[in-house]
Design an enzyme around this catalytic site. Structure first.
Site, PDB file in Angstrom:
ATOM      1  N   HIS A  89       0.845  -1.203   0.000  1.00  0.00           N
ATOM      2  CA  HIS A  89       0.000   0.000   0.000  1.00  0.00           C
ATOM      3  C   HIS A  89       0.875   1.246   0.000  1.00  0.00           C
ATOM      4  CE1 HIS A  89      -3.301   2.736   0.825  1.00  0.00           C
ATOM      5  NE2 HIS A  89      -4.129   1.730   0.612  1.00  0.00           N
ATOM      6  N   PHE A 273      -5.304 -11.723  13.571  1.00  0.00           N
ATOM      7  CA  PHE A 273      -5.938 -10.564  14.176  1.00  0.00           C
ATOM      8  C   PHE A 273      -7.445 -10.703  14.032  1.00  0.00           C
ATOM      9  CE2 PHE A 273      -2.134  -9.122  11.676  1.00  0.00           C
ATOM     10  CZ  PHE A 273      -1.247  -9.488  12.670  1.00  0.00           C
ATOM     11  N   ASP A 275     -10.514  -9.764  13.544  1.00  0.00           N
ATOM     12  CA  ASP A 275     -11.501  -8.770  13.139  1.00  0.00           C
ATOM     13  C   ASP A 275     -12.661  -9.493  12.452  1.00  0.00           C
ATOM     14  OD1 ASP A 275     -10.512  -9.519  10.705  1.00  0.00           O
ATOM     15  OD2 ASP A 275      -9.762  -7.545  10.125  1.00  0.00           O
TER      16      ASP A 275
END
Length: 559
Positions: A89, A273, A275
């Site tokens: 990114h 993680f 999420d």
């Protein structure tokens, strides 16, 4: 319609993100972290516990195995690697500096609640001609602030930031402001004050305190920065999910490519993680399956409260599924790519084999193999020597360190070794040792001592000799111990004047290939030995780096 586009995606997002958008983070911290951290299960143990107790989510090993193959292929084809964090990114930093560490800490400290019930009503930031929403809207705002000279990554700045100032910095380019602005200001103030008061104004010092341990860093962050305390109650236990703190550690590890500030010897302590996106992928690949009851709930597009049983199970089972995937992927890697240990090169940072003492010398052994080989070092002629690791380091090399070293690589599939070029050390302080295996005592028969001098004189001599090492070339002197102390035997003595003769002869031995730059045989010859010659002698060697001496004795054998 694919799972990605189904209403379940929105429902799952609501389920896992409700705590972000409906409750103050500080309220959640107070509610779920009372008591000692020791009572909280760490993510891997918590995930296993949740998966074993869950009635509505099951882990499908066939699905896990299939997903592991997909993930392994991505790694094998280099679709994703450790360098991808900086290149995936455009808004991520590209430099590996202390300032980058503080950037990552701020970025992850405010990495919460970008979700919106209405996809058309989102916080948006326009930066360098592009529009960003979600997490990247916050990062765009962060970089925009830095471009404008606002020190938003400096704890001294954000320790005292106000809600109004933060609102100005995070100004939206849409009609919708960033959620939870007041909570974000509180979190920044709290983190900044802790860093300024206890860690000299930089998260780098938190990392250094943990001595390359990801586990220690996780515990430090959770202890010192309450906004990172992601803990829930489940079946009577406190379970630590710790999503954002693990993202923080992983971001640092990936940005620094496992080196410098990103070097953690126990990085595998970190889990996925938890999420809402990863559960979607795990269900899509059938690695996780939901009960009809949970599926019906999600399809009704209902909202869950933080700590709800479904929310905790979705997050915990996702971690466990990925842990199983990790094991499966590792096994596949072992089966498909298992290779014996191999040593590419063994080299040192000196091209010459003769170096001055005190210099910094490193040997580097470059190896590969799957599993990763263990690297050890041995020294030829010294069975007691053993060092571990690909680098053999002598910060200040000495004469005792010289010799030839062997790198050994072993990964259980194959074992190999390679010998480094020898290293020899000069410019060292003198060292004296006896040349005679019997030591420093010379014993004479009675008839070898002339008791009739000066009436009689003979040209026979007795010798005392030592080996002197040192570079630069040591000055050697001989001394006789008398009642008055030491008396130096004059260098200009000769056979004719005082019955003494000196010699110093360069020599080769097992330790040195360099005549005149290592060892020499130093001797004192005494002609026509008389009683006064018996007694104690001292040989002394000195150069710019130091002094050494050795005692020898010449005596008559007792009758």
């Amino acid at each position: 319609m694919s799972y990605w586009d189904s209403v379940s995606e929105r429902s799952c997002a609501k389920a896992v993100s409700y705590w972000d958008s409906r409750f103050s983070i500080l309220h959640i911290v107070r509610h779920y972290t009372s008591g000692s951290m020791a009572s909280v299960m760490m993510p891997k143990a918590a995930a296993k516990f949740i998966a074993e107790k869950s009635e509505d989510i099951k882990i499908n090993k066939d699905g896990v195995n299939n997903l592991a193959k997909v993930m392994f292929k991505c790694v094998k084809d280099d679709t994703y690697n450790i360098k991808s964090w900086k290149t995936a990114h455009e808004l991520n930093p590209s430099e590996m500096t202390k300032e980058t560490v503080d950037w990552i800490f701020v970025a992850d400290t405010l990495n919460f609640s970008f979700w919106s019930e209405d996809e058309n009503k989102k916080y948006m930031v326009r930066y360098k001609g592009k529009e960003y929403t979600g997490y990247w809207s916050w990062i765009a705002a962060l970089n925009r602030a830095l471009d404008n000279g606002i020190k938003l990554t400096d704890p001294k700045f954000y320790a005292n930031i106000t809600k109004e100032k933060l609102s100005e910095i995070l100004k939206s380019d849409s009609n919708y402001e960033i959620p939870l602005l007041e909570e974000r200001a509180q979190v920044l103030q709290e983190a900044g004050k802790k860093l300024v008061e206890k860690y000299d104004g930089s998260f780098v010092n938190c990392i250094e305190k943990c001595e390359k341990s990801a586990e220690s860093l996780l515990k430090l962050v959770v202890e010192e920065f309450p906004s990172y305390r992601d803990v829930a109650e489940y079946n009577g236990k406190k379970v630590g999910i710790y999503k954002r703190v693990q993202i923080l550690i992983a971001d640092i590890w990936a940005c620094f490519e496992g080196k410098s500030y990103g070097e953690f010897y126990d990085i595998n302590f970190i889990t996925m993680f938890a999420d809402y996106r990863i559960p979607q992928a795990l269900v899509q690949f059938k690695a996780m399956t939901y009960s009809d009851k949970l599926t019906e709930f999600l399809n009704k597009d209902q909202m869950m409260k933080t700590g709800d049983k479904y929310e905790v199970e979705i997050r915990g089972c996702s971690i466990q599924a990925v842990e199983v995937e990790h094991i499966q992927s590792f096994c596949l890697k072992m089966m498909w790519l298992m290779t014996p240990a191999r040593i590419y090169t063994v080299k040192t940072d000196y091209r010459q084999t003769l170096v001055n003492s005190g210099v910094d010398v490193r040997f580097q052994c470059s190896v590969d193999g799957i599993p990763e080989p263990k690297v050890t070092w041995k020294k030829i002629g010294n069975e007691d020597f053993l060092a571990v690791g690909p680098v053999l380091h002598f910060p200040s090399i000495t004469r005792e360190d010289q010799g030839q070293y062997v790198c050994v690589a072993d990964n259980g599939i194959g074992k190999t070794n390679k010998t480094a070029k020898p290293i020899y050390v000069r410019t060292f302080k003198p060292a004296i040792k006896y040349s005679n295996p019997t030591g420093g005592v010379i014993t004479l028969r009675q008839d070898e001592v002339n008791y009739n001098y000066p009436e009689e004189y003979n040209m026979e001599y007795k010798e005392m000799a030592v080996i002197v090492e040192g570079y630069y070339d040591p000055k050697v002197t001989w001394w006789k111990v008398t009642e008055n102390g030491r008396e130096q035997i004059p260098k200009d003595c000769s056979v004719l004047t005082c019955g003494f003769e000196f010699y110093n002869e360069p020599m080769r031995n097992d330790d040195s290939y360099y005549p005149d730059e290592g060892s020499k045989l130093s001797g004192l010859q005494i002609y026509n030995v008389i009683p006064e010659h018996l007694g104690t002698y001292v040989v002394k060697a000195e150069n710019q780096l130091g002094t050494d001496e050795l005692t020898l004795t010449m005596k008559r054998k007792k009758t």
